[in-house]
Design a protein around this motif. Structure first.
Motif: not given
Length: 440
Positions: A241-243, A248, A222, A250-255
């Motif tokens: 970003m978290k990945t 990448t 992570e 389905e597990n990437t979250v970007v704000h």
């Protein structure tokens, strides 16, 4: 140099020889010895000017197996010789720099010989959720080279040393020394940048470089990336970003807090590249950007300065200047520029001169006017006397940080036109005479 067991002399012996360069018996690799400061937070005296303060103790960092360019001659490098007797007061870190490899570490080889200052600071590091005194011990190393686009933050992990009755313990750190008197460590994680400062045009795009590397055995799958901007005492988040490094999709979250900012998730996973792209730059985008990369319980940062510029539009109030009986005002307009520091200068070149002369009267400056987009405008007003020689060229010269060279605009002073009254009277007389001859 006379060898001695005194700590201060031994430290100089280790650090200063060979222009910070040492060589090992392996093709394409060398050791680098750096003079550093071990930084610790202390307790101030309290009251006015009190609070926390920092102590700095001389230390040395030996980076083993730094990659050397193929055309580099290892014969010019001097072998590293550790202290003959381990010294418990000497802070001497030893770490392998080949896994993970420190990007552009070869610039450290010749920094001292090129009169480039290497800034090296070492401090204790505690991973999130761990106790400060827990094993193993960790250290943060910050490296910068003056005048070179090289900046990196390393996290070192202390290696286990087999203790026996003859093992020497380092006095300040309380850690066992190796038989050669060094604190054995390994680089487990690093965050780097190839730029310290970048300048980009207003309404243009810019890439802020930042990347990370970790040891062959991943610390975590992570990864978290955060970009923040600090300017004039205020700070705010630009993008987060978290990945996961193995997947990448389905597990990437970007704000995204700043519209037009982005990170390439594929580059994060494939290359460890967490560089930030900013589109359509505004004045408010200028400032200090902090790139923070987190892997599991570990995190490190890089700092990059972004300067936004906009060159001025320069123009004169008159396209041609015809002398009159009274004084005239010629204005030079410097418009829509950033940053604020623009300079304006008047000069003149008469028909009898070969070189322009700076005008003794530099006129008057208006106040700076700031526009809605953050850019500025400024005007300079020059009084032109009627006695000025026709054919004189008046020039307004503008200098600004966004310009490679000053911008100049000029106007040519022309002779006064005949008085319109006499033209009209002459025309009237000619007309009367013409009709008089016709009517005869």
């Amino acid at each position: 140099m006379i060898k001695t067991r005194r700590t201060d002399v031994m430290t100089i012996e280790v650090i200063l020889f060979g222009c910070f360069m040492t060589c090992v018996c392996a093709d394409g690799f060398a050791d680098v010895v750096l003079s550093c400061a071990f930084v610790e937070e202390g307790v101030g005296l309290g009251g006015m000017g009190g609070g926390a303060h920092f102590t700095r103790t001389p230390a040395t960092l030996v980076l083993r197996a730094v990659a050397v360019a193929p055309d580099e001659s290892l014969e010019t490098l001097t072998p590293f010789v550790p202290p003959s007797i381990p010294d418990p007061d000497l802070i001497l870190f030893e770490s392998k720099a080949s896994s993970p490899e420190i990007p552009n570490a070869d610039v450290l080889l010749h920094a001292d010989c090129n009169e480039q200052q290497v800034m090296c600071e070492i401090s204790r590091y505690s991973p999130r959720g761990s106790q400060e005194s827990s094993d193993p011990a960790y250290f943060m190393v910050s490296l910068n080279v003056e005048g070179v686009e090289f900046s990196t933050s390393l996290i070192l992990q202390a290696l286990t040393v087999d203790k026996n009755p003859s093992t020497v313990i380092q006095n300040k750190l309380g850690l066992p020394l190796s038989q050669s008197g060094t604190l054995l460590t390994e680089v487990i994680f690093l965050v780097f940048s190839h730029i310290k400062s970048v300048t980009a045009p207003l309404r243009g795009d810019v890439l802020l470089n930042c990347g990370f590397k970790q040891q062959d055995t991943p610390l975590s799958q992570e990864v978290g990336i955060e970009w923040r901007l600090q300017h004039r005492g205020k700070g705010w988040k630009v993008l987060e970003m978290k990945t996961r490094l193995e997947d990448t999709d389905e597990n990437t979250v970007v704000h995204v807090d700043r519209s037009g900012s982005s990170i390439d998730a594929a580059q994060v996973v494939g290359e460890g590249d967490v560089s930030l792209t900013l589109n359509k730059l505004r004045i408010m985008d200028e400032g200090t950007y902090i790139c923070t990369v987190s892997l599991g319980h570990f995190h490190a940062q890089q700092v990059i300065q972004l300067h936004v510029i906009q060159p001025p539009d320069v123009s004169l109030s008159e396209e041609k200047l015809v002398l009159k009986k009274s004084f005239q005002t010629l204005s030079c307009h410097c418009s829509k520029y950033y940053p604020l520091d623009a300079q304006m200068e008047w000069s003149s070149l008469s028909p009898t001169d070969t070189e322009p002369k700076v005008s003794p009267d530099q006129g008057s400056l208006s106040s700076h006017r700031q526009h809605g987009d953050g850019t500025y405008s400024l005007s300079s007003h020059l009084t032109v006397a009627s006695s000025l020689t026709p054919g004189t060229k008046i020039t307004c010269r503008v200098s600004h940080p966004s310009l490679d060279a000053p911008v100049s605009v000029s106007v040519l002073v022309e002779s006064p036109e005949p008085d319109s009254y006499w033209w009209f009277l002459g025309f009237l007389i000619v007309t009367v005479l013409f009709f008089y001859q016709v009517m005869r």
